[in-house]
Scaffold this active site. Sequence first.
Site, PDB file in Angstrom:
ATOM      1  N   SER A 149      -2.516   5.594  -0.835  1.00 53.92           N
ATOM      2  CA  SER A 149      -3.513   4.542  -0.619  1.00 53.92           C
ATOM      3  C   SER A 149      -4.612   5.015   0.338  1.00 53.92           C
ATOM      4  CB  SER A 149      -2.848   3.284  -0.055  1.00 53.92           C
ATOM      5  OG  SER A 149      -1.964   2.708  -1.003  1.00 53.92           O
ATOM      6  N   THR A 203      10.367   2.015  -3.437  1.00 54.22           N
ATOM      7  CA  THR A 203      10.109   0.613  -3.104  1.00 54.22           C
ATOM      8  C   THR A 203      10.837  -0.306  -4.072  1.00 54.22           C
ATOM      9  OG1 THR A 203       7.937   1.139  -2.190  1.00 54.22           O
ATOM     10  CG2 THR A 203       8.307  -1.135  -2.861  1.00 54.22           C
ATOM     11  N   ASN A 223       0.848  -1.186   0.000  1.00 49.49           N
ATOM     12  CA  ASN A 223       0.000   0.000   0.000  1.00 49.49           C
ATOM     13  C   ASN A 223       0.886   1.239   0.000  1.00 49.49           C
ATOM     14  OD1 ASN A 223      -2.948  -0.985   0.413  1.00 49.49           O
ATOM     15  ND2 ASN A 223      -1.739  -2.203   1.857  1.00 49.49           N
ATOM     16  N   GLU A 224       1.145   1.735  -1.186  1.00 49.06           N
ATOM     17  CA  GLU A 224       2.069   2.850  -1.367  1.00 49.06           C
ATOM     18  C   GLU A 224       1.423   4.181  -0.978  1.00 49.06           C
ATOM     19  OE1 GLU A 224       5.036   2.309  -1.763  1.00 49.06           O
ATOM     20  OE2 GLU A 224       5.499   0.781  -3.253  1.00 49.06           O
ATOM     21  N   PRO A 225       2.235   5.255  -0.864  1.00 53.61           N
ATOM     22  CA  PRO A 225       1.675   6.582  -0.565  1.00 53.61           C
ATOM     23  C   PRO A 225       0.510   6.922  -1.493  1.00 53.61           C
ATOM     24  CG  PRO A 225       4.049   6.664  -0.440  1.00 53.61           C
ATOM     25  CD  PRO A 225       3.713   5.295  -0.936  1.00 53.61           C
TER      26      PRO A 225
END
Length: 644
Positions: free
Chosen positions: A180, A195, A176-178
């Site tokens: 999300s 990432t 869940n990346e920035p």
Amino acid sequence: MVAEVRYRNLEDISYKEAGIYENTRFEKIHNVVYDNSNNASYKVAHEIAALIRQKEKDEMYCVLGLATGSSPIKVYEELIRLHKEKGLSFKNVVTFNLDEYYPMEKDNVQSYYDFMHEYLFNHIDIPKDHINIPSGDTHPDKILETCIAYENKIKKYGGLDFQLLGIGRTGHIGFNEPGSHYNSRTRLITLDHLTRTDAASSFLGLENVPKRAITMGIGTVKEAKRIVLLAWGENKAEIIKKTIEGEITSQVPATYLQLHKNTTFVLDEGAASLLTQYKTPWLVGPCMWTEETISNAIIWLCELTSKSILRLTDKDYNDNGMESLLAKEGNAYDINIKMFNKLQHTITGWPGGKPNADDTSRPERAIPEKKRVLIFSPHPDDDVISMGGTLDRLVEQGHDVHVAYQTSGNIAVSNHEALKFVEVVTTMDCNNNVFNTIVEAIQTQENFEFNTPELLFLKGVIRQKESLGATRYLNIPDEKVHFLNMPFYETGAIKKKPLGEEDVEIISNLIKEIKPHQIYAAGDLADPHGTHRVCLDALFSAIEKIKLNDFMKECWVWLYRGAWQEWGLHEIDMAVPMSPDQVIKKRKAIFFHQSQKDRVMFQGDDSREFWVRAEERNQDTAMKYHQLGLADYAAMEAFKRYHF
């Protein structure tokens, strides 16, 4: 390791509400800090085991959400031990993994499917149909359908009883990346560049890292009844501080865990090092003023006020939460003089000790005048990158210097680099079938991690000869250069074997053979499962085995840092200045490692070449000393003494 009494080794990691105690008023998530990741992993594994046993007793499924990456490896190792030695059964366990790269075949060694089976499932009695991992080879048209099915299956089992998490430097949990959403569910997501950069070493290059992944969503994770997040090493410290002390934001998805009522962050000292109660405990409440805490506080105050040490005033101390230090020490003048002298005494141009000199205020002993020195280098270039100037000083000042390369470093040589070398050889001897076979194999192989025994041997020789070029340049005889090829490393792949007794024996035998007065070793602890950390663990284990030998009573151990980080000024016990000419000489020694220039395979997210990183780091250390009011040097290499 800032305020020694603040770090905790508790008997359990039971949840406690954050922010209700004075020493956690900056914190919004409960956390427990251990002195090392092994102890922490042990506690987490035993909480999971207790949950499994309780669920078994209640004749219920135990539904676990599991994570991949380096952080949970020791947890899984302990669970396997409990299964094999203590009868812990996983027959009532149902697992759901957080994520999987996309696209990714199950049998790919980089898949999380392969990871989980190698590190856990192949070693326990969990039923195969109880294992659930997002499918990385799902047809694009069926991704939404399979994601919904994954969510429904979790609900079918009553939700997650326990969710194990790691954290990425973007603040991602799962993938869940920035950006999300806090209610997001299992879905396909595009990976953040940072990432992918962090994963590049495992894939032998950023270009090989998938750009997308299937991940459980934030909403799915936060519905777990219990959440434990693991974080090890200083490279996680910044994001841990943002997550635990910062505001809730989609730009740091892990901050959503502040809203969860049963979450605990389990950290080691490195990961916790920037939290307010550890970095600046005097801002939190009553502080135990140890020698190291005082040093850290004064250096922090200098940086905050942009003043040198001797210019600090009583007002500076009082205005910034350090009035209790003034009460303890008397006044700013006395504190400043004491601190100035302490830092001044760490500086020496004689890393092996200055002959015929009073050594009471020097970092090293004057006697014996000529010392036997053993420098351990995890990879074949860490010695010159991290302490090339000091190494040169030790040789020039007549000490008996040995260098030991702990691993071959062979997998850090790219195939195209190996091809360049082998083509030179085949041009000179076109009848050499071994080399011709290597050329053909490289040119026809599509697998980026492809290595044959012959190719690995060639890559190891490349790094060995580059190392000898550097050590000869620094006037170290070949017979004093040792290539240890520790077995844990020699797998021919990114994944390494656990540190074994044979590895420790190799280190201890060399120490017993040389009987050094000084040992230098890489003290990088950012990655608890990285090569530097394993090499350091091997050294510490070897020292523990042989420390009662008479010659060890005269042996001092100095730890250096690598290309990524430096000791904090309050941690430094010896700082070796370099002249501009020595900086150039160190650079030339690094240049002998040609296979590691330009297209470096394990560079991380720092695009600078290693020699540039080293120079700028050394210059920065010298500048910090000067800003504190000490002498102005071109560069400095820093060391911390390890007491055993």
